[in-house]
Design a protein around this motif. Structure first.
Motif, PDB file in Angstrom:
ATOM      1  N   LYS A  88       0.874  -1.195  -0.090  1.00 36.52           N
ATOM      2  CA  LYS A  88       0.009   0.176  -0.124  1.00 36.52           C
ATOM      3  C   LYS A  88       0.816   1.177  -0.025  1.00 36.52           C
ATOM      4  O   LYS A  88       0.662   2.337  -0.730  1.00 36.52           O
ATOM      5  N   LEU A 145       1.320   4.220  -2.974  1.00 38.40           N
ATOM      6  CA  LEU A 145       1.372   5.661  -3.074  1.00 38.40           C
ATOM      7  C   LEU A 145       2.883   6.390  -3.437  1.00 38.40           C
ATOM      8  O   LEU A 145       2.645   7.581  -3.624  1.00 38.40           O
ATOM      9  N   TYR A 151       5.757   5.593  -2.122  1.00 37.38           N
ATOM     10  CA  TYR A 151       6.713   6.075  -1.042  1.00 37.38           C
ATOM     11  C   TYR A 151       7.894   5.164  -1.079  1.00 37.38           C
ATOM     12  O   TYR A 151       8.727   5.325  -0.282  1.00 37.38           O
ATOM     13  N   GLN A 164       0.146  16.499   5.999  1.00 38.50           N
ATOM     14  CA  GLN A 164      -0.545  15.614   5.046  1.00 38.50           C
ATOM     15  C   GLN A 164       0.058  14.285   4.880  1.00 38.50           C
ATOM     16  O   GLN A 164      -0.735  13.343   4.947  1.00 38.50           O
ATOM     17  N   ILE A 165       1.406  14.178   4.792  1.00 38.38           N
ATOM     18  CA  ILE A 165       1.913  12.750   4.415  1.00 38.38           C
ATOM     19  C   ILE A 165       2.026  12.077   6.017  1.00 38.38           C
ATOM     20  O   ILE A 165       1.470  10.840   5.828  1.00 38.38           O
ATOM     21  N   HIS A 166       1.992  12.687   6.956  1.00 37.45           N
ATOM     22  CA  HIS A 166       1.848  11.961   8.037  1.00 37.45           C
ATOM     23  C   HIS A 166       0.515  11.404   8.407  1.00 37.45           C
ATOM     24  O   HIS A 166       0.282  10.300   8.564  1.00 37.45           O
ATOM     25  N   ASP A 167      -0.332  12.193   8.059  1.00 37.70           N
ATOM     26  CA  ASP A 167      -2.036  11.828   8.274  1.00 37.70           C
ATOM     27  C   ASP A 167      -2.150  10.595   7.322  1.00 37.70           C
ATOM     28  O   ASP A 167      -2.905   9.729   7.491  1.00 37.70           O
ATOM     29  N   ARG A 168      -1.732  10.821   6.066  1.00 39.14           N
ATOM     30  CA  ARG A 168      -1.985   9.906   5.228  1.00 39.14           C
ATOM     31  C   ARG A 168      -1.461   8.552   5.476  1.00 39.14           C
ATOM     32  O   ARG A 168      -2.034   7.310   5.175  1.00 39.14           O
ATOM     33  N   ILE A 169      -0.279   8.503   5.737  1.00 42.86           N
ATOM     34  CA  ILE A 169       0.703   7.140   6.274  1.00 42.86           C
ATOM     35  C   ILE A 169      -0.262   6.510   7.575  1.00 42.86           C
ATOM     36  O   ILE A 169      -0.492   5.437   7.773  1.00 42.86           O
ATOM     37  N   ASN A 170      -0.443   7.521   8.547  1.00 38.98           N
ATOM     38  CA  ASN A 170      -0.979   6.935   9.587  1.00 38.98           C
ATOM     39  C   ASN A 170      -2.435   6.548   9.799  1.00 38.98           C
ATOM     40  O   ASN A 170      -3.039   5.677  10.688  1.00 38.98           O
ATOM     41  N   SER A 171      -3.148   6.888   8.600  1.00 37.71           N
ATOM     42  CA  SER A 171      -4.619   6.376   8.485  1.00 37.71           C
ATOM     43  C   SER A 171      -4.616   4.805   7.666  1.00 37.71           C
ATOM     44  O   SER A 171      -5.620   4.319   7.883  1.00 37.71           O
ATOM     45  N   MET A 172      -3.435   4.602   7.554  1.00 37.41           N
ATOM     46  CA  MET A 172      -3.437   2.990   6.880  1.00 37.41           C
ATOM     47  C   MET A 172      -3.493   1.964   7.872  1.00 37.41           C
ATOM     48  O   MET A 172      -2.576   1.885   8.939  1.00 37.41           O
TER      49      MET A 172
END
Ligand code: 5RP
Length: 226
Positions: A145, A149, A151, A184-192
């Motif tokens: 995942k 993205l 990463y 934004q990157i922090h929140d996107r990753i931590n929502s996985m």
């Protein structure tokens, strides 16, 4: 290394009798722990909470009194290192694998002093691979995942096996490239699902002290977000 040592020694000047002090992890913080050990031998009265078994062992060896995280309400001051610091004092941490406990301790601290040598100060975060702590179960799916993205995750290994954090998790180091919006990157990753936390520390630092190779240490001025 001199630059790390001078930054660490300037940071411990903020430690006073009676404080509960958070001890970060890494080679720069180790200088601070050594200095605190000397100060304790000279009569400084502090209690400490460690962010890793490494820092805990070092503090014990140096005679610093440790308390369990569960037994304290608040930490007065935490001293910790970082892998990158930007002008707004956003950080990448976790090169030493202790990012989760470091963030838990930082969140419980009234002040977080970050100590780095000059090589860690960058205009934009992202050249240093961003560590993402993930649950071992299904880590391959979590990695896919993150790859989807863009990463570029890679499993951190040690002696040919997955590196295991103090919390029993794995780390995926992500080569994201320069980061425009760290929040934004922090929140996107931590929502996985499967991700426990990532090494972006946004809005945690109260002060950044930079050590230079000429043996001086200075506070990094903070630029406000545009
Ligand atoms: C550990 C960390 C360290 O603070 C970071 O990796 C800096 O390490 P060093 O002081 O050895 O350069 O985040 O998880």
């Amino acid at each position: 290394m001199e630059a790390k040592r001078v930054a660490a020694e300037k940071a411990v000047e903020y430690v006073a009798d009676g404080m509960t002090v958070g001890l970060g992890t890494g080679s720069t913080t180790a200088y601070a722990i050594h200095k605190l050990g000397e100060m304790v031998k000279q009569g400084l009265k502090i209690k400490a909470v460690a962010t890793s078994t490494r820092s805990e062992t070092l503090a014990k060896e140096l005679g610093i009194q440790l308390v369990a995280f569960a037994d304290i309400d608040q930490i007065d001051l935490t001293i910790d290192g970082a892998d990158e610091v930007d002008p707004e004092w956003n950080l990448i941490k976790g090169g030493g694998g202790a990012l989760l406990r470091e963030k838990i301790v930082a969140a419980a601290s009234r002040r977080l002093i970050i100590i780095v040598d000059e090589s860690k100060v960058v205009q934009r975060l992202g050249l240093f691979p961003l560590p993402v702590e993930v649950v071992p179960f299904g880590w391959e799916l979590t990695m896919r995942k993150l790859a989807d993205l863009g990463y570029n995750p890679r499993l951190r290994t040690e002696n040919g096996k997955p590196y295991v954090t103090d919390n029993g998790n794995y780390i995926l180091d992500c080569r994201i490239g320069l980061i425009d919006r760290p929040g934004q990157i922090h929140d996107r990753i931590n929502s996985m699902v499967g991700v426990v936390d990532n090494g972006l520390f946004i809005g945690y630092a109260s002060l950044v002290i930079v050590g230079y190779h000429d043996g001086t240490a200075k506070e990094l001025p903070r630029k406000d977000e545009p």
